[in-house]
Design an enzyme around this catalytic site. Structure first.
Site, PDB file in Angstrom:
ATOM      1  N   GLY A   1       0.821  -1.692   0.291  1.00 56.31           N
ATOM      2  CA  GLY A   1       0.307   0.193  -0.156  1.00 56.31           C
ATOM      3  C   GLY A   1       0.785   1.405   0.072  1.00 56.31           C
ATOM      4  O   GLY A   1       2.559   1.292   0.644  1.00 56.31           O
ATOM      5  N   HIS A   2       0.502   2.769  -0.391  1.00 56.95           N
ATOM      6  CA  HIS A   2       1.144   3.863  -0.308  1.00 56.95           C
ATOM      7  C   HIS A   2       1.813   4.038   0.782  1.00 56.95           C
ATOM      8  O   HIS A   2       0.628   3.623   2.494  1.00 56.95           O
ATOM      9  CB  HIS A   2      -0.279   4.650  -0.391  1.00 56.95           C
ATOM     10  CG  HIS A   2      -1.591   4.738   0.356  1.00 56.95           C
ATOM     11  ND1 HIS A   2      -2.324   6.022   0.024  1.00 56.95           N
ATOM     12  CD2 HIS A   2      -2.109   5.047   1.000  1.00 56.95           C
ATOM     13  CE1 HIS A   2      -3.448   5.548   0.326  1.00 56.95           C
ATOM     14  NE2 HIS A   2      -3.072   5.211   1.364  1.00 56.95           N
TER      15      HIS A   2
END
Lengths: 333, 333, 333
Positions: free
Chosen positions: B239-240
């Protein structure tokens, strides 16, 4: 939604399937395969499970494929050995998929692009596909035949739309996602998994965003639907005929099995699994890594494998942690 | 890392957001959005949770978006109804993503290729991207704008790098993986999930190998990082703003949620899930299929859903297997 | 299956690896790396775990890499510090992968296409690859070098075959799937994960259908195999050297670790995980989301994490749900 119209008479079907017609004029014209509840006079449908005979009797289907012993009163039926297998064959005959045809140009001459679309030279667009205004196709995007995109859609590199996919306005699809591939449908016949042809499509509402490496299968005969405003994270899988409501959140690595329905504002956290043919009520939340195995009413909050009310799951896990010592004490005591 | 510089005054922001400035000269120039801890005099930041007010007071941010009732002393603030939503809007204004621009040639004329690079004719390279020496791009690789690759990188067919991705030396990325796609970030406003623009990038260290169909999202504002020597198996999701240390092993179908940090030599076995915003200490091992829901100290060995020390999990599962009979016996006894 | 033949003498290997030859003529010609059970007079193999010394003594390998203290009688051995690392290096030397070479044309001039193949202009086919009759390659399909496809195969957009992949007749591969990528194999040496070169291939039987975004890794030295008639759903991962039998069903998001063997007619429901190096007997069914951690006899039906007989799992979960109240009552009572 172009479709080559093929028709067969009831008699044709009986001969091809080696079955016996009852209560049905042999020259009845059949032009489509439909589920019982959507069928009309020109439809052939099927009944695999005798439990649903009552539903079949009420169906408007022009013909129903059934086994030898099922009693549907005077409803027109075609008695065959394997109704589900016959259904698969009938789809193949009545809903033939056209051969793909590529021209020399990346954009097929029959495709229509709205004003202000920007396409990378390596993006391809199939025959009769229509793009709205201001769509952006990055390098290596491939859109099949007979698709329809609204205004302002953006597809990132490697995104693929199978034929007949329909996107609303402002839909974003990230790299290497696949929308409209064949659902996973087979019927075991004589020791082999015969394919149930997947001839439906996918409909995606306005303002949907789809992450990278997502797969959304097309319906068997009708649509798989993703409602307006829903946001789908990377590596999510959506099975055939699933109906996702509006403004849902499907977090990464979640999978939804075929024909399941989600209401609006449903959140499935990461890695959730949902079995097929159930309903998850609006505003429900499913905790990460959970498996939903039965329908949930509106506003549910569940967790676990299988999923249960979140608090019950938390208490059960806490109890499980204490269990080994608890057992020892009881034995001693 | 080219960026179009956009500036707004504090007064501009106040007007656009319908907010009220306090302790801030209206002509203060704001040129970027930053988290509280990285913000400087030209930054606008935000405080969504009043619990972190102390942290906000210490921030060097030139302006902080806050709700009506939050007290930050004499720190310059812009009071708005929905600070998180305002933050999303401010990113869009101050960090506009340039429109993608493709030339007729697969390699943009402003791209720079090092000596001895070999590119398949169907591979594309975006504007201002720089490749080191001896890079190999297989057919259908697509690299966006403003990327930087070290020496000896090999990208297999269908691998996609979004803009601004940075790879070290000898990085291998297998087919159909995606590096740098948008993270999953939305804020619910008036019943709709408004997108938080994702304008960061991904940094991948030397000697990293990334399997097939992997997704690594770019950070919201800054980098997502994969440390030197880390090896990532197929179908992993990162994920970011995740920070993965050096020489980690992320086995197939593992997912790591946003902003989590892994130390060095961490092993996540297959299908592991890790929640967001936690830390996993160096040399930790997470057993297959486990879900890590809270931070772990160095050298942990955990398993289960939720993950607990491996031995506790093993004992709990053994006890669980005996539980049905155990309950019966107690009832009888 | 073209391969550049490289040979080294036993002495060459000893020098390169800094090892000591025993019971082996220094001029023995070694032309391949093989596992102990498949090795012949021209093969070098390795023994990492002294537990398997008996098996090594029986091997026909011309040379075996072993540690200083292992006793293999008078079997020819090369004593090295790190046999597994030496094995990885030997693969690199004896099985060098040819450099990829692309011509200007999408279909390499040495590729052979059967009658009636239809290729989109953007599909690419590598050197020496042979396609049977009537194959269909959609836009953006990329097939590597030395592949062999039977008749009637259809590959959808973005599907990638790495070099040496072999498909039977009527194989369908959906969009953005990857067949033949490198398996996940590393050996930790001096603090770094050194790559074990993956030089095997994938063999797919007749009538196999592979969904979208599936990854099937090639074997380390030999084949990964998918048996005739097996159907693989979207986002499934199959590790290196896995052997899947005939007519199996691998449902979406399932992962199978390296070297595991499945019999025929095995069903792995959605999100199943299977550890490496085990066997699952024919006609076994693994319930959704389960983790199979040890071999299963024919006809097993298991569920859970870890998987246990389905009924035991059901009972255990029911007991777990009652556990918190049960504990309370016992405490009171």
């Amino acid at each position: 939604m172009s479709r080559t119209l093929v028709t067969l008479t009831a008699q044709d079907l009986a001969e091809r399937l080696g079955g016996v017609l009852e209560h049905c004029p042999p020259d009845r014209v059949i032009s489509e395969v439909k589920p019982l509840e959507e069928a009309g006079a020109g439809s052939v449908s099927f009944l695999a499970n005798p439990k649903y005979a009552a539903k079949a009797r009420e169906s408007a289907a022009g013909l129903i494929l059934v086994e030898a012993t099922v009693d549907l009163g005077d409803h027109p039926v075609l008695r065959v050995q394997h109704p589900y297998g016959a259904f698969a064959q009938a789809i193949g005959w009545l809903h033939p998929e056209p051969e793909p045809a590529w021209g020399a140009a990346p954009v097929h001459p029959t495709a229509v692009l709205g004003e202000g679309c920007r396409l990378a030279p390596s993006a391809t667009v199939g025959a009769r596909t229509v793009l709205g205004k201001g769509c952006v196709l990055h390098p290596g995007v491939h859109i099949g035949e007979d698709c329809a995109l609204g205004d302002g859609c953006e597809l990132f590199s490697g995104a693929v739309l199978y034929r007949r996919t329909r996107l609303g306005n402002r839909v974003a699809i990230h790299a290497n996602s696949v929308v409209g591939s064949d659902g996973y449908g087979y019927v075991l016949m004589e020791g082999r998994h015969a394919k149930i042809p997947q001839v439906g499509w996918v409909e995606v509402g306005d303002d949907v965003e789809i992450g990278a490496c997502v797969c959304i299968d097309r319906g068997v005969l009708g649509p798989t639907r993703i409602g307006e405003g829903t946001k789908i994270d990377n590596q999510v899988q959506v099975g055939h005929n699933v109906q996702v409501g509006k403004h849902c959140l499907l977090v990464s690595q979640t999978g939804i099995s075929g024909s399941t329905r989600l209401g609006d504002y449903v959140t499935l956290a990461g890695k959730v699994g949902v079995v097929g043919h159930i309903e998850i009520g609006s505003r429900s939340v499913v905790g990460g890594n959970s498996v939903v195995a039965k329908s949930l009413p509106e506003g549910s909050f569940v967790t676990g494998f299988p999923a249960r009310p979140h608090r019950e799951w938390t208490e059960a896990q806490a109890a499980l942690n204490r269990l080994p010592r608890f057992m020892k004490q009881l034995r001693k005591g």
